[in-house]
Design a protein around this motif. Structure first.
Motif, PDB file in Angstrom:
ATOM      1  N   ARG A 144      21.300  64.267  33.942  1.00 25.14           N
ATOM      2  CA  ARG A 144      20.907  63.395  34.764  1.00 25.14           C
ATOM      3  C   ARG A 144      19.865  62.993  35.610  1.00 25.14           C
ATOM      4  O   ARG A 144      19.954  62.064  36.033  1.00 25.14           O
ATOM      5  N   LEU A 145      18.488  63.669  36.383  1.00 29.34           N
ATOM      6  CA  LEU A 145      17.973  63.019  37.436  1.00 29.34           C
ATOM      7  C   LEU A 145      17.206  62.403  36.315  1.00 29.34           C
ATOM      8  O   LEU A 145      16.889  61.266  36.770  1.00 29.34           O
ATOM      9  N   PHE A 146      17.160  63.389  35.315  1.00 28.50           N
ATOM     10  CA  PHE A 146      16.143  63.128  33.984  1.00 28.50           C
ATOM     11  C   PHE A 146      16.251  60.865  33.783  1.00 28.50           C
ATOM     12  O   PHE A 146      15.412  60.063  33.729  1.00 28.50           O
ATOM     13  N   VAL A 147      17.592  60.938  33.619  1.00 27.63           N
ATOM     14  CA  VAL A 147      18.650  59.452  33.197  1.00 27.63           C
ATOM     15  C   VAL A 147      18.087  58.685  34.574  1.00 27.63           C
ATOM     16  O   VAL A 147      17.562  57.783  33.916  1.00 27.63           O
ATOM     17  N   VAL A 152      15.260  53.910  36.826  1.00 29.40           N
ATOM     18  CA  VAL A 152      14.289  53.684  37.513  1.00 29.40           C
ATOM     19  C   VAL A 152      12.766  52.962  37.043  1.00 29.40           C
ATOM     20  O   VAL A 152      12.673  51.959  37.776  1.00 29.40           O
ATOM     21  N   LEU A 153      12.520  53.891  36.058  1.00 24.66           N
ATOM     22  CA  LEU A 153      11.302  53.464  35.310  1.00 24.66           C
ATOM     23  C   LEU A 153      11.405  52.327  34.762  1.00 24.66           C
ATOM     24  O   LEU A 153      10.868  50.949  34.773  1.00 24.66           O
ATOM     25  N   LEU A 154      12.593  52.141  33.924  1.00 30.75           N
ATOM     26  CA  LEU A 154      13.086  50.965  33.216  1.00 30.75           C
ATOM     27  C   LEU A 154      13.026  49.720  33.736  1.00 30.75           C
ATOM     28  O   LEU A 154      12.836  48.801  33.860  1.00 30.75           O
ATOM     29  N   ALA A 155      13.769  49.742  35.220  1.00 31.00           N
ATOM     30  CA  ALA A 155      14.550  48.953  35.935  1.00 31.00           C
ATOM     31  C   ALA A 155      12.556  48.741  36.505  1.00 31.00           C
ATOM     32  O   ALA A 155      12.524  46.736  36.800  1.00 31.00           O
ATOM     33  N   LEU A 156      11.895  49.237  36.740  1.00 28.71           N
ATOM     34  CA  LEU A 156      10.693  48.819  37.343  1.00 28.71           C
ATOM     35  C   LEU A 156       9.415  47.632  36.347  1.00 28.71           C
ATOM     36  O   LEU A 156       9.030  46.942  36.592  1.00 28.71           O
ATOM     37  N   ALA A 157       9.524  48.429  35.246  1.00 26.67           N
ATOM     38  CA  ALA A 157       9.263  47.386  34.231  1.00 26.67           C
ATOM     39  C   ALA A 157      10.025  46.648  33.587  1.00 26.67           C
ATOM     40  O   ALA A 157       9.092  45.647  33.462  1.00 26.67           O
ATOM     41  N   LEU A 158      10.605  46.155  33.281  1.00 22.26           N
ATOM     42  CA  LEU A 158      11.129  45.234  33.308  1.00 22.26           C
ATOM     43  C   LEU A 158      11.395  44.016  34.575  1.00 22.26           C
ATOM     44  O   LEU A 158      10.820  42.718  34.589  1.00 22.26           O
ATOM     45  N   LEU A 205      19.855  52.041  23.866  1.00 24.57           N
ATOM     46  CA  LEU A 205      18.401  53.113  25.294  1.00 24.57           C
ATOM     47  C   LEU A 205      18.828  53.132  25.861  1.00 24.57           C
ATOM     48  O   LEU A 205      19.547  54.382  25.824  1.00 24.57           O
ATOM     49  N   ALA A 206      20.160  52.687  26.802  1.00 32.33           N
ATOM     50  CA  ALA A 206      21.622  53.493  27.270  1.00 32.33           C
ATOM     51  C   ALA A 206      22.482  54.655  26.580  1.00 32.33           C
ATOM     52  O   ALA A 206      23.125  55.623  26.875  1.00 32.33           O
ATOM     53  N   GLY A 207      22.500  53.791  25.175  1.00 28.94           N
ATOM     54  CA  GLY A 207      23.542  54.341  24.801  1.00 28.94           C
ATOM     55  C   GLY A 207      23.382  55.751  24.137  1.00 28.94           C
ATOM     56  O   GLY A 207      23.843  56.651  24.142  1.00 28.94           O
TER      57      GLY A 207
END
Length: 287
Positions: A144-147, A152-158, A205-207
């Motif tokens: 869950r921490l990995f998710v 967060v990384l994807l949000a920052l990249a976006l 990816l979310a799925g």
């Protein structure tokens, strides 16, 4: 509720909210840039979960499945935009709704043909199977921490893509005024393909990352789609920043509502949406 239980529910709410953001970001990009009401977005989430289950059978590890599945999702999004969506941009929103609604049935039938109608479970990668101890008796799963970290990384990249790159500049220009952007030389047809492919990839990816957290089952995208629209409406249609803030709010309200007010848990999120719209009819953030 003690401090430790509060911390666990807080982490659960943040994890759920960040996962919702991955879905809602793609949905709000597609609507904000292309003006398409994509009812099939939840189906992409379902396809991602089934794709994760199928690839794990072949590759043996969810992480490798994600590496293989991400480019496949981009290709699927590009193909759908090229073959279907681009012929509907100048048509009424009702036509777009009917098209994407039809895609839901198409994907459900394809899922049934390819993978059947059984419920499946996806194993957590061995490297992420452990838990982090919070107290002597309570712990929190590493996966869950990995998710959360991945989201967060994807949000920052976006964020960096939209605000710091030439492609992001074109996306913002197209969202503000597509006709003027095209007149200035921005290839809107190409941009639409890129945006739709990106939105589909985020949903798939979310799925995939959500598959180990819950069962993989038919029509699992329907309830998620409803929550995504709630997030988009609260955050402001077309605003990725608004989708991020709204997704976290929805995740926390839903999680704590089920613990503190279980009798109202099913309506608390919609009460939040109603309160926000009464205060700001355009949502928390404008496009």
């Amino acid at each position: 509720m003690g401090l430790t239980e509060f911390l666990i529910q807080l982490l659960n709410g943040l994890q759920y909210g960040l996962l919702l953001f991955m879905l809602a970001a793609g949905l709000t990009l597609i609507f904000g840039i292309m003006g398409v009401v994509n009812l099939a977005h939840g189906s992409f989430y379902m396809l991602g979960a089934y794709l994760a289950w199928w690839l794990v059978q072949s590759l043996g590890n969810l992480l490798w499945a994600i590496v293989v599945g991400a480019p496949l999702a981009l290709a699927l999004g590009w193909l759908l935009e090229w073959a279907l969506l681009r012929h509907f941009y100048q048509r009424d929103h009702l036509d777009q709704v009917l098209l994407t609604f039809g895609l839901i049935y198409l994907f459900e039938e394809l899922r049934s043909i390819l993978w059947g109608d059984d419920v499946h479970a996806v194993a957590v990668p061995p490297v992420l199977e452990g838990s982090v101890a919070l107290t002597d008796t309570l712990s929190y799963p590493v996966y869950r921490l990995f998710v959360m970290g991945l989201c967060v990384l994807l949000a920052l990249a976006l964020y960096l893509l939209i605000t710091r790159t030439k492609l992001g500049m074109m996306i913002r220009a197209g969202a503000f005024d597509a006709t003027m952007a095209e007149a200035l030389g921005i290839p809107m047809r190409l941009l639409h393909g890129v945006v739709f492919a990106l939105g589909v990839a985020l949903a798939v990816l979310a799925g995939m990352v959500a598959a180990p957290l819950a069962s993989v089952y038919p029509n699992m995208g329907a309830p998620v789609l409803i929550m995504c629209f709630v997030v988009v409406v609260i955050g402001g249609i077309g605003s990725v920043r608004g989708a991020f803030v709204a997704a976290l709010l929805v995740g926390l309200v839903d999680t704590f509502g089920k613990v503190l007010l279980p009798q109202l848990a099913s309506v608390l999120v919609y009460m939040l949406m109603a309160a926000v719209l009464l205060w700001r009819p355009e949502g928390l953030f404008r496009q």
